[in-house]
Scaffold this motif. Structure first.
Motif, short mmCIF file in Angstrom:
data_model
loop_
_atom_site.label_atom_id
_atom_site.label_comp_id
_atom_site.label_asym_id
_atom_site.label_seq_id
_atom_site.Cartn_x
_atom_site.Cartn_y
_atom_site.Cartn_z
N HIS A 141 0.34 -1.39 -0.04
CA HIS A 141 0.03 -0.02 -0.22
C HIS A 141 0.64 1.45 0.18
O HIS A 141 0.33 2.49 -0.47
CB HIS A 141 -0.50 0.31 1.13
CG HIS A 141 -1.73 1.44 0.76
ND1 HIS A 141 -2.39 1.25 0.42
CD2 HIS A 141 -1.81 2.16 1.90
CE1 HIS A 141 -2.76 2.61 0.69
NE2 HIS A 141 -2.55 3.18 1.98
N ARG A 207 -12.75 10.14 2.38
CA ARG A 207 -13.26 9.42 3.05
C ARG A 207 -13.02 9.94 5.29
O ARG A 207 -11.87 10.36 5.12
CB ARG A 207 -11.92 7.86 4.12
CG ARG A 207 -12.04 6.84 4.81
CD ARG A 207 -11.31 6.30 4.68
NE ARG A 207 -11.37 5.09 3.68
CZ ARG A 207 -11.95 3.69 3.27
NH1 ARG A 207 -12.94 3.54 4.45
NH2 ARG A 207 -11.21 2.56 2.16
N ILE A 233 -6.16 -2.11 -2.65
CA ILE A 233 -6.70 -3.57 -1.81
C ILE A 233 -8.15 -3.34 -1.90
O ILE A 233 -8.83 -1.90 -1.74
CB ILE A 233 -6.14 -2.77 -0.36
CG1 ILE A 233 -4.93 -3.25 0.41
CG2 ILE A 233 -7.22 -3.92 1.02
CD1 ILE A 233 -4.29 -2.71 1.41
N ILE A 234 -8.91 -4.73 -1.97
CA ILE A 234 -10.10 -4.62 -1.46
C ILE A 234 -10.18 -5.16 0.02
O ILE A 234 -10.33 -5.65 0.22
CB ILE A 234 -11.26 -5.06 -2.18
CG1 ILE A 234 -11.03 -4.79 -3.91
CG2 ILE A 234 -12.88 -5.45 -1.52
CD1 ILE A 234 -11.82 -5.69 -4.78
N THR A 236 -13.53 -2.76 2.77
CA THR A 236 -14.74 -4.09 3.21
C THR A 236 -15.40 -3.44 1.79
O THR A 236 -17.22 -3.44 1.55
CB THR A 236 -15.45 -2.81 4.03
OG1 THR A 236 -15.32 -1.24 3.49
CG2 THR A 236 -14.76 -3.45 5.45
N GLY A 237 -15.15 -3.88 0.66
CA GLY A 237 -15.87 -3.19 -0.60
C GLY A 237 -16.11 -1.60 -0.93
O GLY A 237 -17.20 -1.23 -1.61
N GLY A 238 -16.18 -1.13 -0.03
CA GLY A 238 -17.31 0.48 0.38
C GLY A 238 -16.50 1.51 -1.09
O GLY A 238 -17.17 1.79 -1.53
#
Ligand code: R5P
Length: 304
Positions: A141, A207, A233-234, A236-238
């Motif tokens: 990341h 965010r 990265i996925i 929570t998928g938000g």
């Protein structure tokens, strides 16, 4: 010139499939571990061998991703990783190489609010203090943090193999969409693997650092385009679901939701597919139903 040592690979409990595949690519022996949890919650791990001299004087490659899964938390995987390094060291390995395709805590690379820790650095300092000789991650990341580990540290790029998979699905007139400004450089590099002039567009994501809530804006012309939304990265998928909804509202034909590390936590699968994605694609840094692209060969190529 470095002495050429015989290699042996330890398949960490969190990377059983990927570990074996990497050992196969390298044509070397793969050794498993034995793990359990004590009644008080502490982790236990031993390398599953009776003769410790198998390890002595060898180059030992440990493969252990540290993503959360139904069988272990990222904390457990990290502790197991530290235990593997320590036991290998005690058995007299000549060289210890750690491969952690998904490195936990890397999203805590900054202090967003007063009173927070910068725990990503701490994870690398801990690994470094164990005395490892090489460290490999994939699409980490925050790439600069790996240099907190003072040994040779490499961030492997998985974008080419992810792009090849999407091409094999017959995607046409591709536009790569970055779900936020932070992912734009990665999206631009990704787009190059689809062809020279593949455009890259970006949505605006904010965010809330207290609640974690996401707000995303953007109005693009994606009519009759196959859209690839790429993130590292996925969780929570938000983020992905918000980007997919905007892409669909902007006229996208097919939408591929792509992440190197598809953790798919909570209701991520529902959120992403319900938002309109045709497919969720990840690598086997995380062992789940989205791990359609194997990292084994590209990792093995670095370890040869
Ligand atoms: C954040 O900067 C990362 O690159 C991802 O966008 C984020 O981790 C995804 O999280 P979630 O799936 O929970 O929105």
């Amino acid at each position: 010139m470095d002495e050429i040592l015989e290699k042996i690979l330890i398949v960490g409990p969190a990377s059983q499939i990927l570990g074996v595949k990497i050992a196969r690519e390298l044509g070397i022996e793969a050794i498993n571990t034995e793990t359990k949890r004590f009644p008080d919650g502490e982790n236990y791990l031993r390398i599953n061998i009776e003769d410790e001299t198998i390890i002595t004087g060898k180059e030992v490659i440990i493969v252990q991703s540290t993503g959360p899964s139904s069988s272990r938390t990222q904390n457990a995987s990290l502790i197991e990783l530290f235990m593997m390094v320590d036991s290998i060291k005690r058995m007299g390995a000549a060289k210890i190489i750690v491969v952690t395709p998904y490195l936990a805590y890397t999203r805590q690379d900054k202090r967003f609010r007063p009173g927070e820790s910068k725990f990503a650095d701490v994870v690398l300092h801990l690994l470094n203090s164990l005395g490892i000789d090489g460290f490999y991650v994939v699409d980490v990341h925050a790439p600069t943090i790996i240099h907190e580990c003072l040994c040779k540290a490499i961030n492997i790029d998985s974008m080419k193999i992810l792009a090849n998979y999407i091409k094999s699905k017959g995607a046409e007139d591709i536009i790569v969409v970055s779900p936020d400004k932070g992912a734009i450089e990665r999206s631009k590099a990704f787009a190059n693997y689809f062809g020279k002039n593949v455009p890259v567009e970006v949505f605006e994501k904010k965010r809330d650092v207290k609640t974690g809530d996401i707000k995303m804006n953007g109005n693009l012309n994606l009519k009759n385009k196959d859209v690839v939304i790429a993130d590292d990265i996925i969780a929570t998928g938000g983020t992905m679901a918000s980007a997919i909804k905007l892409a669909k509202a902007s006229g996208a034909r097919k939408v591929f939701a792509v992440a190197t590390h598809a953790l798919l936590l909570e209701q991520a699968k529902y959120r992403i597919l319900n938002a309109g994605a045709d497919e969720i694609i990840g690598t086997d840094s995380i062992d789940n139903e989205a791990s359609k692209v194997s990292l084994a060969k590209i990792i093995a190529d670095y370890l040869k």
